[in-house]
Scaffold this active site. Structure first.
Site, PDB file in Angstrom:
ATOM      1  N   CYS A   1      44.327  17.618  51.538  1.00 48.98           N
ATOM      2  CA  CYS A   1      45.278  18.536  52.773  1.00 48.98           C
ATOM      3  C   CYS A   1      44.404  18.159  54.137  1.00 48.98           C
ATOM      4  CB  CYS A   1      45.205  19.887  52.406  1.00 48.98           C
ATOM      5  SG  CYS A   1      46.165  20.488  51.122  1.00 48.98           S
TER       6      CYS A   1
ATOM      7  N   ASP B   1      43.110   4.013  48.872  1.00 52.32           N
ATOM      8  CA  ASP B   1      42.178   4.620  48.109  1.00 52.32           C
ATOM      9  C   ASP B   1      40.710   4.019  48.897  1.00 52.32           C
ATOM     10  OD1 ASP B   1      41.791   6.236  45.024  1.00 52.32           O
ATOM     11  OD2 ASP B   1      39.772   5.550  45.922  1.00 52.32           O
TER      12      ASP B   1
ATOM     13  N   HIS C   1      50.528  21.258  49.203  1.00 52.41           N
ATOM     14  CA  HIS C   1      49.463  21.295  48.179  1.00 52.41           C
ATOM     15  C   HIS C   1      49.820  21.794  46.771  1.00 52.41           C
ATOM     16  CE1 HIS C   1      45.289  21.628  46.890  1.00 52.41           C
ATOM     17  NE2 HIS C   1      45.866  22.575  46.260  1.00 52.41           N
TER      18      HIS C   1
ATOM     19  N   ASN D   1      46.354  11.261  37.213  1.00 58.92           N
ATOM     20  CA  ASN D   1      45.604  11.831  36.188  1.00 58.92           C
ATOM     21  C   ASN D   1      45.722  13.385  36.342  1.00 58.92           C
ATOM     22  OD1 ASN D   1      44.180   9.284  35.534  1.00 58.92           O
ATOM     23  ND2 ASN D   1      43.200   9.586  37.475  1.00 58.92           N
TER      24      ASN D   1
ATOM     25  N   HIS E   1      48.640  13.452  42.954  1.00 55.37           N
ATOM     26  CA  HIS E   1      48.887  12.407  43.560  1.00 55.37           C
ATOM     27  C   HIS E   1      48.993  11.145  42.624  1.00 55.37           C
ATOM     28  CE1 HIS E   1      44.484  12.944  42.544  1.00 55.37           C
ATOM     29  NE2 HIS E   1      44.431  11.611  42.106  1.00 55.37           N
TER      30      HIS E   1
ATOM     31  N   HIS F   1      48.321   7.230  41.681  1.00 53.94           N
ATOM     32  CA  HIS F   1      47.714   5.993  42.287  1.00 53.94           C
ATOM     33  C   HIS F   1      48.841   4.643  41.933  1.00 53.94           C
ATOM     34  CE1 HIS F   1      43.383   7.322  41.680  1.00 53.94           C
ATOM     35  NE2 HIS F   1      44.121   8.324  40.743  1.00 53.94           N
TER      36      HIS F   1
HETATM   37  P1  AMP Z   1      41.741  11.136  40.668  1.00 55.41           P
HETATM   38  O1  AMP Z   1      40.612  10.777  39.646  1.00 55.41           O
HETATM   39  O2  AMP Z   1      43.216  10.822  40.099  1.00 55.41           O
HETATM   40  O3  AMP Z   1      41.529  12.569  41.058  1.00 55.41           O
HETATM   41  O4  AMP Z   1      41.461  10.215  41.795  1.00 55.41           O
HETATM   42  C1  AMP Z   1      41.134  10.684  43.259  1.00 55.41           C
HETATM   43  C2  AMP Z   1      40.742   9.423  44.037  1.00 55.41           C
HETATM   44  O5  AMP Z   1      41.015   9.946  45.485  1.00 55.41           O
HETATM   45  C3  AMP Z   1      39.634   8.669  43.572  1.00 55.41           C
HETATM   46  O6  AMP Z   1      40.187   7.213  43.391  1.00 55.41           O
HETATM   47  C4  AMP Z   1      38.862   8.549  45.163  1.00 55.41           C
HETATM   48  O7  AMP Z   1      38.395   7.126  45.262  1.00 55.41           O
HETATM   49  C5  AMP Z   1      40.036   8.767  45.980  1.00 55.41           C
HETATM   50  N1  AMP Z   1      39.660   9.339  47.170  1.00 55.41           N
HETATM   51  C6  AMP Z   1      38.747  10.528  47.330  1.00 55.41           C
HETATM   52  N2  AMP Z   1      38.533  10.781  48.622  1.00 55.41           N
HETATM   53  C7  AMP Z   1      39.250   9.972  49.467  1.00 55.41           C
HETATM   54  C8  AMP Z   1      39.475   9.894  50.791  1.00 55.41           C
HETATM   55  N3  AMP Z   1      38.585  10.773  51.741  1.00 55.41           N
HETATM   56  N4  AMP Z   1      40.323   8.828  51.214  1.00 55.41           N
HETATM   57  C9  AMP Z   1      40.836   7.693  50.339  1.00 55.41           C
HETATM   58  N5  AMP Z   1      40.702   7.989  48.756  1.00 55.41           N
HETATM   59  C10 AMP Z   1      39.799   9.051  48.618  1.00 55.41           C
END
Ligand code: AMP
Length: 113
Positions: free
Chosen positions: A7, A30, A46, A86, A99, A101
């Site tokens: 957010c 990422d 959100h 995930n 989200h 990936h």
């Molecule tokens: P998840 O495990 O599916 O919740 O993945 C969260 C993802 O968010 C991870 O791959 C992190 O590297 C990525 N992440 C966390 N903070 C940031 C950020 N500020 N900017 C870009 N990616 C982020």
């Protein structure tokens, strides 16, 4: 949501390398890429997890898929990509704002770990 890092990215309170944005969706790189191309697609609303998708917000998931397809075409990812989301602890979710990936840029193994 106040303490949600995604957010904060949406509200431009913290920086991100944004590759796509419209009224309902944002996509950015990422910060810790697992593949040469690793993007995150998020709804601007959100929604904590995939288990919180319901009749009120499901249209946003469609918007995410439309954005994924547009970005994939623009980035010429015809050779392939993987889209993963995930959900909760066992899947390794660490950011509780829904989200996808988008992983690309090299051949990917299946099944994942
Ligand atoms: P998840 O495990 O599916 O919740 O993945 C969260 C993802 O968010 C991870 O791959 C992190 O590297 C990525 N992440 C966390 N903070 C940031 C950020 N500020 N900017 C870009 N990616 C982020």
């Amino acid at each position: 949501m106040k303490d949600c890092i995604f957010c904060k990215i949406i509200n431009k309170e913290i920086p991100a390398d944004i590759v796509y944005e419209d009224g309902n969706v944002m996509a950015f790189k990422d910060v810790n890429p697992a593949t040469p191309i690793h993007l995150l697609f998020i709804p601007k609303k959100h929604i904590p997890t995939l288990m919180d998708v319901d009749g009120e917000n499901a249209h946003l998931m469609g918007d995410l898929h439309r954005a994924v397809a547009q970005v994939a075409r623009e980035m010429e990812l015809e050779s392939g990509f993987r889209l993963v989301s995930n959900c909760n602890k066992d899947a390794g979710q660490i950011v509780f704002h829904v989200h996808y990936h988008l992983l690309a840029g090299r051949p990917l193994q299946w099944p994942p770990g």
